[in-house]
Design a protein around this motif. Structure first.
Motif, short mmCIF file in Angstrom:
data_model
loop_
_atom_site.label_atom_id
_atom_site.label_comp_id
_atom_site.label_asym_id
_atom_site.label_seq_id
_atom_site.Cartn_x
_atom_site.Cartn_y
_atom_site.Cartn_z
N ASN A 195 0.80 -1.23 0.00
CA ASN A 195 0.00 0.00 0.00
C ASN A 195 0.83 1.28 0.00
O ASN A 195 0.40 2.30 0.55
N VAL A 196 2.00 1.24 -0.62
CA VAL A 196 2.79 2.46 -0.73
C VAL A 196 2.88 2.88 -2.20
O VAL A 196 2.72 2.06 -3.10
N TRP A 197 3.12 4.18 -2.40
CA TRP A 197 3.35 4.72 -3.73
C TRP A 197 4.83 5.07 -3.86
O TRP A 197 5.40 5.72 -2.99
N VAL A 198 5.45 4.64 -4.95
CA VAL A 198 6.85 4.96 -5.21
C VAL A 198 6.92 5.64 -6.57
O VAL A 198 6.54 5.06 -7.59
N THR A 199 7.41 6.88 -6.58
CA THR A 199 7.52 7.63 -7.84
C THR A 199 8.92 8.17 -8.07
O THR A 199 9.15 8.93 -8.99
N ASN A 200 9.87 7.77 -7.19
CA ASN A 200 11.26 8.15 -7.35
C ASN A 200 12.13 6.90 -7.29
O ASN A 200 11.79 5.92 -6.62
N SER A 201 13.27 6.95 -7.94
CA SER A 201 14.18 5.81 -7.95
C SER A 201 14.67 5.49 -6.55
O SER A 201 14.80 6.38 -5.69
N LEU A 202 14.96 4.22 -6.32
CA LEU A 202 15.48 3.76 -5.03
C LEU A 202 16.83 3.10 -5.23
O LEU A 202 17.02 2.32 -6.17
N PRO A 203 17.79 3.35 -4.34
CA PRO A 203 19.09 2.69 -4.45
C PRO A 203 18.97 1.22 -4.05
O PRO A 203 17.98 0.81 -3.44
N PRO A 204 19.97 0.41 -4.37
CA PRO A 204 19.95 -0.99 -3.95
C PRO A 204 19.79 -1.14 -2.44
O PRO A 204 20.15 -0.26 -1.67
#
Length: 312
Positions: free
Chosen positions: A283-292
């Motif tokens: 139930n989260v929104w991710v709209t930016n890149s994430l590092p490893p």
């Protein structure tokens, strides 16, 4: 009892027929069939996909009780049947994609092209089986409720959806129009799992439960990725051309690297990269890149009291 006015009914039906026959009403939604050309058939494609499953997973599907002593004969019969079905449907896709007579090659050439593509597709079936074996194994190892490989093959909707995707993706890479999309949409209708055939998905891919999963056309998914139900790998926006129409074909969906887990109902949007070995909570929104090695979860929940309906 009221008398039926047949003349009035005939006049109203005639009026409807005239309106439906007006070219202005069907200009965008009509396909003019050319004599002698096959049309794509959902029934024949469903039969073809079922036979491919019999080849990929010998002994699990179909009416024949497989005897390992005759497996080469069994596979040979299935391959012959698939070749005939897929040649016709590839030809139908090639014919359907020609929007005007000026674009249309000779039928003999189209038949030759369809036969060559069908042959290349059959040659790719061993690789489809190899990668589907990794997908099934990933589902089995990743689900404590799975009692065996057979249960994953027989019962899991993700196995059906992913196998349709693998078949459709292979056809798309061979240049077949329309048919790949029909094949993945057949699985979408059956399972609620929507995978675009153009998406790039690595081996050991699994979807747990599956209903409501959406994987967009330019998504790139690495190896050993697991998605739960309701996950969306979607586009955030659609750039427009000078006429205000969406620009098609540009990368607009996420890149998910190896060893990523995305939990239920998470939404990942845009051409961003989810670094390897990351976990995205439900139930989260991710709209930016994430590092490893990232971990993204909801804000910590808080305890509340509900008395006589207050707080609701």
């Amino acid at each position: 009892m009221r008398k039926i006015n047949q003349k009035d009914i005939d006049n109203r039906l005639t009026k409807a027929i005239r309106e439906l026959s007006d070219p202005k009403s069907y200009d965008l939604v009509c396909h003019e069939h050319r004599l002698g050309e096959p049309m794509p058939s959902i029934d024949k494609l469903a039969k073809m996909v079922d036979k491919i499953r019999q080849i990929i997973f010998p002994g699990y599907f179909g009416d024949i009780n497989l005897n390992l002593g005759t497996i080469e004969y069994y596979i040979g019969v299935m391959v012959d049947e698939v070749f005939e079905l897929i040649s016709e449907q590839i030809l139908a896709g090639l014919c359907f994609s020609c929007s005007s007579d000026s674009e249309r090659p000779e039928m003999l050439q189209l038949e030759k092209d369809a036969s060559q593509i069908a042959t290349k597709f059959i040659e790719g079936l061993p690789e489809i089986r190899r990668i589907m074996t990794t997908d099934v194994n990933a589902a089995y190892l990743g689900d404590p409720a799975a009692n065996g490989i057979g249960e994953v093959i027989f019962c899991y909707p993700a196995t059906r959806a992913i196998s349709n995707y693998r078949i459709a993706h292979h056809l798309l890479k061979l240049g077949v129009p329309l048919i790949p999309r029909i094949i993945t949409e057949m699985a979408h209708s059956e399972t609620g799992i929507d995978i675009h055939p153009r998406a790039e998905i690595g081996e050991y891919f699994s979807i747990d439960h599956g209903t409501g999963v959406v994987i967009g056309s330019t998504s790139v998914i690495g190896k050993n990725v697991k998605l739960y139900q309701g996950v969306t790998l979607g586009a955030k926006s659609f750039p427009l051309d000078e006429n205000g129409n969406p620009i098609k074909g540009i990368p607009r969906h996420p890149v998910v690297e190896d060893n990523v887990v995305v939990y239920s109902n998470a939404t990942v949007l845009g051409r961003i990269t989810i670094g390897h070995d990351s976990v995205i909570g439900g139930n989260v929104w991710v709209t930016n890149s994430l590092p490893p090695h990232s971990k993204v979860v909801q804000v910590k929940s808080r305890q509340a009291e509900f008395v006589d309906g207050s707080g609701i």
